[in-house]
Design an enzyme around this catalytic site. Structure first.
Site, mmCIF file in Angstrom:
data_model
loop_
_atom_site.group_PDB
_atom_site.id
_atom_site.type_symbol
_atom_site.label_atom_id
_atom_site.label_comp_id
_atom_site.label_asym_id
_atom_site.label_seq_id
_atom_site.Cartn_x
_atom_site.Cartn_y
_atom_site.Cartn_z
ATOM 1 N N HIS A 75 0.861 -1.185 0.000
ATOM 2 C CA HIS A 75 0.000 0.000 0.000
ATOM 3 C C HIS A 75 0.899 1.237 0.000
ATOM 4 O O HIS A 75 2.018 1.207 0.540
ATOM 5 C CB HIS A 75 -0.880 0.023 1.248
ATOM 6 C CG HIS A 75 -1.940 -1.025 1.261
ATOM 7 N ND1 HIS A 75 -3.118 -0.867 1.944
ATOM 8 C CD2 HIS A 75 -2.007 -2.248 0.689
ATOM 9 C CE1 HIS A 75 -3.868 -1.931 1.793
ATOM 10 N NE2 HIS A 75 -3.206 -2.790 1.033
ATOM 11 N N GLU A 94 0.863 3.887 1.752
ATOM 12 C CA GLU A 94 1.256 4.334 3.093
ATOM 13 C C GLU A 94 2.421 3.508 3.635
ATOM 14 O O GLU A 94 3.385 4.045 4.184
ATOM 15 C CB GLU A 94 0.092 4.222 4.076
ATOM 16 C CG GLU A 94 -1.126 5.012 3.704
ATOM 17 C CD GLU A 94 -2.168 4.152 2.983
ATOM 18 O OE1 GLU A 94 -1.824 3.513 1.957
ATOM 19 O OE2 GLU A 94 -3.319 4.129 3.434
#
Length: 179
Positions: free
Chosen positions: A73, A75
């Site tokens: 992801h 993040e």
């Protein structure tokens, strides 16, 4: 359909102290990164980690499909890069800008990184863990408290995601119709 960043949004300089304007500028950069993810076949989510001196420590876009990695992801990738750049996994004085509210995995990583500020564009009302569905930052199991700001460039983030999913569904229908 490519996302176009408003012309007034460019990386802030160190003297830019207006938080709303700074948030809009960095979220604009996250939107640009998200566009690259979408163009490469990943869900368009982008993330930027800013250090205490307002410099970019890390930038990332979703890479789950490209890397065949369920943890890739935006993040997670950005937090990992920021820690490497700082030589420390404690990101207390850093800010994470991300176009979509973090999922439970990413919200957990934010807490574990001891991030100072989380800023996201669009709430995820299916699996958001920044406050929408779950509230990991303020939860009883969270050993670290941080400030969370949401809704920055929310409409642009929403349009980008909806446009990408609309395009994917249309492509899938065309493929199904040919079979």
């Amino acid at each position: 359909m490519p996302f176009e960043l408003p012309s007034d949004l460019h990386p802030p300089n160190k003297l830019d102290i207006e938080p709303g304007r700074t948030h809009r500028r960095w979220m604009g950069r996250a939107l640009e990164l998200a566009e690259t993810a979408g163009a490469a076949g990943d869900v368009p989510v982008g993330a930027v980690v800013i250090g205490p001196d307002q410099t970019v420590l890390a930038e990332a876009a979703n890479r789950r499909e490209r890397d065949r990695d369920p943890t890739a992801h935006a993040e997670i990738l950005a937090l990992r890069q920021a820690g490497q750049r700082l030589g420390n996994w404690h990101l207390n004085d850093c800010t994470l800008y991300v176009t979509l509210e973090p999922c439970p995995m990413c919200a957990g990583a934010v807490i574990n990184a001891r991030l100072g500020l989380l800023v996201y564009g669009l709430g995820d009302y299916k699996s958001g863990a920044g406050r929408s569905v779950l509230n990991i930052p303020d939860g009883a199991a969270s050993f670290h408290r941080l400030t969370v700001v949401s809704g920055i460039l929310e409409d642009a983030c929403k349009q980008q995601l909806q446009g990408w999913f609309r395009q994917r569904r249309a492509e899938n229908r065309r493929i199904a119709d040919r079979q």
